[in-house]
Design an enzyme around this catalytic site. Structure first.
Site: not given
Length: 487
Positions: A114, A322-323, A363-365, A390, A393
């Protein structure tokens, strides 16, 4: 309990006072429930609105009662490292930054997805109205903070209790509030409405599970009441727009702009780009595929496919993302115990010959990592109870996109892309179909290339103009009126 107890234990005093309120309200509701329900049935919308207020008052009393327990829960999360070590007061509505003078817009997003969907709209706002102050609240800080334009303020999301929300709104005094996706917090909405603050719901969605719950007799009046307080709702699809109308959102406040997740952007630092380029060199000409955003249990499916593919392509590299990072560490540890050579992202381990599995526990990559692979399998979609992730991407990076069938509200994204080009997204039922698809892709370069081209073209067609449309609708229906008030 004597006076000394109440003097030294305000925590319990608040708890017991709140409990008294809830018990009192509950008795009143129970005593007159049958008569009230009969009365409401004959009163149309007025009756629904009154019942909604009654349900809200019960919610407000309950949120007052549990607020001490929520504070304890937040402290426990802090001890476990799940909350920021020095910014916990923000979760209780207490600011850590100075509110700048002038109009202020508050974007409220809880999850990482979000928050990332909000950033392109924030950038558009900065572009057209640099005179406005902008505040973004999220439940996480990783990635988000590095993507915000200069000058945009960040705070952690306040919990939806009367005290926290009153403190937050009194201090920041926003002109307008933009909530993301499905953040319908009753205290936030009702207190904001009472203060005359304009409300908008961007990329609005409601899952089928929530829709059934919200349509039930108990919650329907409350949801209807909350939606009536908005000046604008931008659903992420026409079907979602229908859902909100069925929940009695006023039709004139529903406007369409497209799914903001098509427009998510990640600005990479030079160091991050260098790291991705270094991985490209390590991969060389080896066969590569990625399983991204996988949930617990799905690694067994992906590793099973990896085992089959490796028999045909011994130099294969499977990238597993992984998430949640801890899940990645668990996967790597298990594989290492089995004697397999695994490279772990957080430990900067290289993809050398003999290492066929690369586990990303950071995270974030993800958006940048998609550039490494021609094939992306999007997880969170292979078992009942999951709701997908999603896919845009991966499509933006030009990957051939595969996913399972348990995709929740992301089904609209898949349908839109498949409508534009049937080859853009391939859905598979499980391990066997995924194996067949992967073997076909790796054995036929033309088939793989057609899938990659289709996904990229569908993404560009769907992402075109979304942010401009969202900004225009938001400014016309919400900001123009909010800023005229000169609050």
């Amino acid at each position: 309990m004597g006076r000394e107890f109440w003097a030294v234990e305000p925590f319990y005093r608040k708890y017991m006072m709140g409990l008294f309120i809830v018990v009192s309200v509950s008795k009143i509701v129970a005593a007159g429930a049958e008569a009230k329900l009969k009365s409401f049935c004959g009163r149309g919308m007025g009756g629904v609105a009154r019942k909604g207020m009654l349900v809200y008052e019960i919610y407000r009393a309950l949120s007052y009662v549990v607020s001490p327990l929520l504070q304890l829960h937040l402290r426990w999360r802090k001890i476990r490292g799940l909350e920021h070590p020095t910014r916990l007061p923000e979760r209780l509505g207490r600011p850590s930054l100075t509110r700048p003078p002038g109009p202020l817009l508050w974007f409220h997003a809880v999850s990482l997805g979000e928050g990332m969907a909000a950033i392109p709209v924030i950038k558009e706002c900065v572009k057209w109205r640099p005179d406005l102050n902008i505040l973004l609240t999220t439940a996480t800080i990783e990635v988000i903070i590095n993507q915000l334009p200069t000058g945009v303020l960040h705070q952690f999301s306040p919990i939806d209790t009367p005290a926290a929300m009153d403190a937050f709104l009194d201090y920041w005094n926003p002109n307008a509030i933009m909530l993301l996706e499905c953040e319908l917090w009753p205290n936030l909405i009702m207190v904001s409405s009472r203060k005359g603050i304009q409300l908008a719901l961007l990329n609005a969605r409601v899952s089928m599970k929530s829709f059934k719950l919200w349509s039930a007799p108990v919650l329907f009046p409350l949801i209807s009441l909350l939606l009536s307080k908005f000046s604008l709702i931008i659903p992420l699809s026409s079907m979602q727009g229908i859902h909100f109308q069925l929940l009695q959102a006023p039709p004139f406040i529903i406007n369409f702009a497209g799914d903001l997740k098509y427009a998510v952007e990640y600005d990479a630092s030079k160091e991050e780009l260098r790291s991705i380029d270094d991985l490209k060199v390590q991969l060389g000409h080896r066969k590569v595929w990625m399983a991204s955003s996988i949930h617990r249990g799905e690694e067994e499916v992906m590793l099973g496919v990896h085992k089959v593919l490796k028999q045909v392509y011994p130099d294969l590299v499977t990238i597993i993302v992984p998430r949640y990072p801890q899940h990645g560490k668990d996967i790597a540890q298990k594989l290492q115990k089995e004697g397999q050579l695994v490279a772990l992202r957080s430990q900067h381990q290289k993809i050398v010959p003999g290492r066929n599995i690369y586990v990303v526990d950071t995270l974030g990559e993800l958006r940048h990592l998609y550039r490494l692979t021609p094939v992306a399998v999007i997880g969170g979609s292979f078992f009942p109870g999951l709701a997908g992730h999603n896919i845009s991407e991966a499509a933006a990076a030009g990957c051939a996109v595969l996913t399972g069938y348990h995709v929740g509200h992301f089904s609209h994204m898949i349908r839109e892309m498949q409508r534009l080009n049937p080859l853009s997204v391939l859905q598979v039922t499980g391990k066997l179909e995924l194996e067949e698809a992967m073997l076909k892709f790796f054995s036929d370069a033309k088939v793989l290339e057609a899938r990659q081209t289709a996904s990229k073209q569908a993404f560009h067609a769907l992402s075109n103009g979304i942010i401009a449309n969202a900004w225009n609708v938001l400014y016309f229906h919400v900001l123009k009126q909010a800023l005229l008030k000169g609050r």
